[in-house]
Design a protein around this motif. Structure first.
Motif, PDB file in Angstrom:
ATOM      1  N   THR A 187      -5.989   3.961  -0.490  1.00  0.00           N
ATOM      2  CA  THR A 187      -5.370   3.060   0.474  1.00  0.00           C
ATOM      3  C   THR A 187      -6.299   1.894   0.757  1.00  0.00           C
ATOM      4  O   THR A 187      -7.434   1.849   0.307  1.00  0.00           O
ATOM      5  CB  THR A 187      -5.043   3.787   1.784  1.00  0.00           C
ATOM      6  N   PHE A 188      -5.803   1.011   1.564  1.00  0.00           N
ATOM      7  CA  PHE A 188      -6.448  -0.276   1.721  1.00  0.00           C
ATOM      8  C   PHE A 188      -7.881  -0.121   2.224  1.00  0.00           C
ATOM      9  O   PHE A 188      -8.136   0.372   3.304  1.00  0.00           O
ATOM     10  CB  PHE A 188      -5.634  -1.124   2.695  1.00  0.00           C
ATOM     11  N   CYS A 235       0.843  -1.184   0.000  1.00  0.00           N
ATOM     12  CA  CYS A 235       0.000   0.000   0.000  1.00  0.00           C
ATOM     13  C   CYS A 235       0.878   1.233   0.000  1.00  0.00           C
ATOM     14  O   CYS A 235       1.692   1.424   0.906  1.00  0.00           O
ATOM     15  CB  CYS A 235      -0.883  -0.043   1.244  1.00  0.00           C
ATOM     16  N   THR A 294      -3.206   0.424  -3.801  1.00  0.00           N
ATOM     17  CA  THR A 294      -2.924  -0.754  -2.989  1.00  0.00           C
ATOM     18  C   THR A 294      -2.935  -1.950  -3.915  1.00  0.00           C
ATOM     19  O   THR A 294      -3.907  -2.179  -4.620  1.00  0.00           O
ATOM     20  CB  THR A 294      -4.030  -0.936  -1.935  1.00  0.00           C
TER      21      THR A 294
END
Lengths: 300, 336
Positions: free
Chosen positions: B310-311, B198, B205
């Motif tokens: 992001t994740f 990430c 990611t």
């Protein structure tokens, strides 16, 4: 009450009960209404007409009670009481419902409630945390992927690729002046070699066309060995700058003499020149006589 | 009928199964040709020779004229000497279905995209990479050792023990501490099998499947441990647009200026959608030869999904997800 002891005799200590699970040291009861889970005289729901349990359903706790009066009505035998969500209040409810019941059952019910409450709390906590998602692997797919990976690895030829990349980077100059390989000299040498091979090939092709045996005059001069002839030839070729072809041919002939049987020059003219040389050697009888007896002596 | 066949044999190219009748018909045709004057004969001969007009049962010895026969013979010999062109074998890489997202090096659109994407900060040298390596819950020995070795390979990498923290909570903390990458190694049955990479400020990611992990102990003929020098990076065969972005993802893991003193190189080689990671130490023996010695861990990756941002597995926007039934139907189609 009347039948309890009889029932216990029938199913109890060493007899058969379908809910009984026996291990080496203990007897368990699989009956869902069992309060403790063990197979005992006081815990058996079949052998006690007055019995109570706490069970949990979808996160809510219920108190189940069984009394003698309803023993004849199996459909209504168990009285279900919903217990409060609040743990303390639920305890009070149990006390209130099981007011004059035996101490054992009351105590065990409360203990069971406690345990259930604890595990419910734990479930709620865990669901708030991250859940681990289990993804099933297909065996066929895994095997296929593994095989493809092996094949890809073989096709990749990693070492070669890495080496090639590194050499490319070196040539491009990304390393700057760290590595002091004589690049220019090397390149010049490479170019020279290429020119020479090209010229030799060109000459080889031209040779059948222009055959000039020019060296006759010079050879008549000297009575020395072939090697010394070549030295003279070399000297003479350096001095003479008449025709490029002549000088080149002389150099070639020198090379051919130096390397007795030239493997490199496998094209047309080497064998032709060879026998001619030998003929010339045979013409000068002195050499022949010198070598032959030596060979004979070696043979003997 | 026969005469027709004879004439067609001269004009039309190779026909199989010519009968002897036709051949004999051809001969008397040639005989009058040879009886004519040499010049004309040569011309017609050459015309008939230049096109592939001869029946296959024809051989040089049947030309009566000595000089012409000799010329033909020399010509045939010449052709034989030139070896037939070497055939190129078909490989999967040759037969690969052309991917329309293959990046042209001069493509302006791609260049513009790359100038403005999440990695532009790295590539314009504004940020330095700082990597956080962690695992899934309760890692076993092999995974822990793998993490440690990865941390030695990647400069500015820190290994942290994951104590059951949610990634979504981890990520803001990392951002506040200035990390640029979070690498989570997932474990299954005591073996690492997944990697979530990430990029931090709000980068993509990538989720990979990890296989064939070899730790340093298990390497044959390996060198000493990697030093602290910044290694070079080699990225091979990332051709498509997706491959390009993944390549940049890997490139941004390492600091910009490799220290050539260290002579270490980390390679990400993509072949048929498998990314092979190797870590070597190299030495130039001379201009044309380089020796490499494998050091650190090796593993292969296969991209499973690339998510923008992001994740966030639930609400994230996926740029690319590997869908087996759609994407694995052809053996010659690759996406990276």
């Amino acid at each position: 009450m009347q039948h309890d002891d009889v029932i216990w005799d029938l199913i109890g200590n060493d007899s058969f009960c379908s809910y009984k699970v026996k291990t080496k040291t203990q007897r368990f009861c699989r009956n869902e209404y069992n309060l403790t889970g063990l197979c005992n005289r006081s815990s058996c729901p079949l052998a006690n007409s007055q019995y109570a349990t706490v069970r949990e359903e979808k996160g809510r706790c219920y108190l189940y009670m069984k009394v003698v009066e309803r023993a004849a009505f199996p459909a209504r035998m168990w009285e279900k009481v919903k217990l409060d969500r609040n743990y303390a209040k639920a305890l009070e409810q149990i006390d209130e419902n099981l007011m004059y019941w035996p101490q054992f059952i009351r105590h065990k019910c409360k203990q069971r409630l406690t345990k259930i409450a604890q595990y419910l709390i734990r479930i709620r906590k865990l669901t708030l945390k991250r859940q681990r998602k289990l993804v099933p692997l297909s065996r066929k797919v895994e095997r296929r992927e593994k095989r493809r990976e092996e094949k890809a690895l073989i096709a990749a030829q990693l070492e070669n690729a890495i080496e090639k990349e590194l050499l490319d980077r070196l040539k491009q100059g990304t390393y700057g002046d760290i590595y002091n390989f004589p690049i220019h000299a090397f390149n010049k040498a490479m170019e020279k070699q290429e020119e020479e091979t090209e010229s030799e090939e060109a000459e080889d092709e031209e040779e059948p066309v222009t055959r000039e045996f020019v060296a006759d005059d010079e050879f008549e001069e000297s009575d020395l060995s072939d090697f010394e002839d070549m030295n003279n030839l070399k000297g003479s070729s350096d001095e003479e700058e008449d025709a490029e072809e002549e000088s080149r041919e002389e150099e070639e002939s020198e090379e051919e003499l130096e390397e007795e049987k030239t493997k490199a020059q496998s094209k047309g003219k080497a064998p032709l020149k060879g026998p001619i040389r030998k003929k010339r050697a045979y013409v000068e009888i002195e050499y022949e006589q010198e070598t032959e007896p030596a060979q004979k002596s070696k043979a003997t | 009928m026969d005469s027709n066949e004879a004439t067609t044999s001269e004009s039309v190219s190779k026909k199989k199964g010519k009968t002897k009748k036709v051949k004999r018909k051809v001969k008397p045709d040639e005989a009058p040709v040879q009886e004519m004057g040499q010049a004309e004969g040569e011309e017609t001969e050459k015309k008939s020779v230049s096109g592939p007009c001869f029946p296959p049962t024809f051989s040089v010895s049947e030309i009566k004229n000595k000089q012409r026969r000799h010329a033909m013979f020399l010509k045939l010999k010449e052709e034989k000497r030139k070896a037939p062109p070497k055939e190129v074998p078909k490989t999967i890489e040759n037969q690969r279905i052309y991917d329309e997202t293959t990046v042209n090096p001069e493509d302006e659109e791609v260049a513009f995209d790359e100038g403005t994407d999440e990695f532009s900060a790295y590539f314009s040298r504004l940020t330095n990479p700082k990597v956080l390596i962690t695992t899934s819950d309760r890692p076993r020995g092999r995974t822990v050792r793998f993490c440690e070795q990865l941390a030695t390979v990647i400069p500015h990498a820190h290994v942290y023990y994951r104590r059951g923290l949610a990634l979504k909570r981890v990520i803001p903390q990392c951002v506040s501490r200035g990390f640029t990458y979070v690498m989570v190694i997932n474990e299954d049955r005591k073996v690492p099998n997944g990697l979530v990479l990430c990029h931090l400020p709000d980068g993509p990611t990538a989720h990979f499947k990890v296989s064939n992990v070899r730790l340093r102990k298990e390497m044959k003929r390996r060198g000493k441990d990697p030093t602290e020098h910044v290694p070079e990076v080699i990225l091979n065969n990332f051709t498509t647009r997706l491959g390009h972005s993944i390549g940049r993802l890997f490139a941004a893991l390492f600091p910009h200026d490799p220290q050539f003193v260290g002579r270490q190189v980390a390679t990400f080689h993509n072949q048929r959608d498998f990314i092979f990671f190797r870590f070597h130490r190299y030495i130039f023996k001379n201009e044309k030869k380089v020796g490499i010695q494998e050091l650190g861990p090796r593993f292969t990756l296969k991209l499973r999904s690339l998510q923008k941002g992001t994740f966030d597995s639930k609400f994230g926007e996926y740029e690319w997800v590997h869908k087996r039934h759609e994407m694995d139907s052809s053996r010659r189609k690759f996406h990276l």
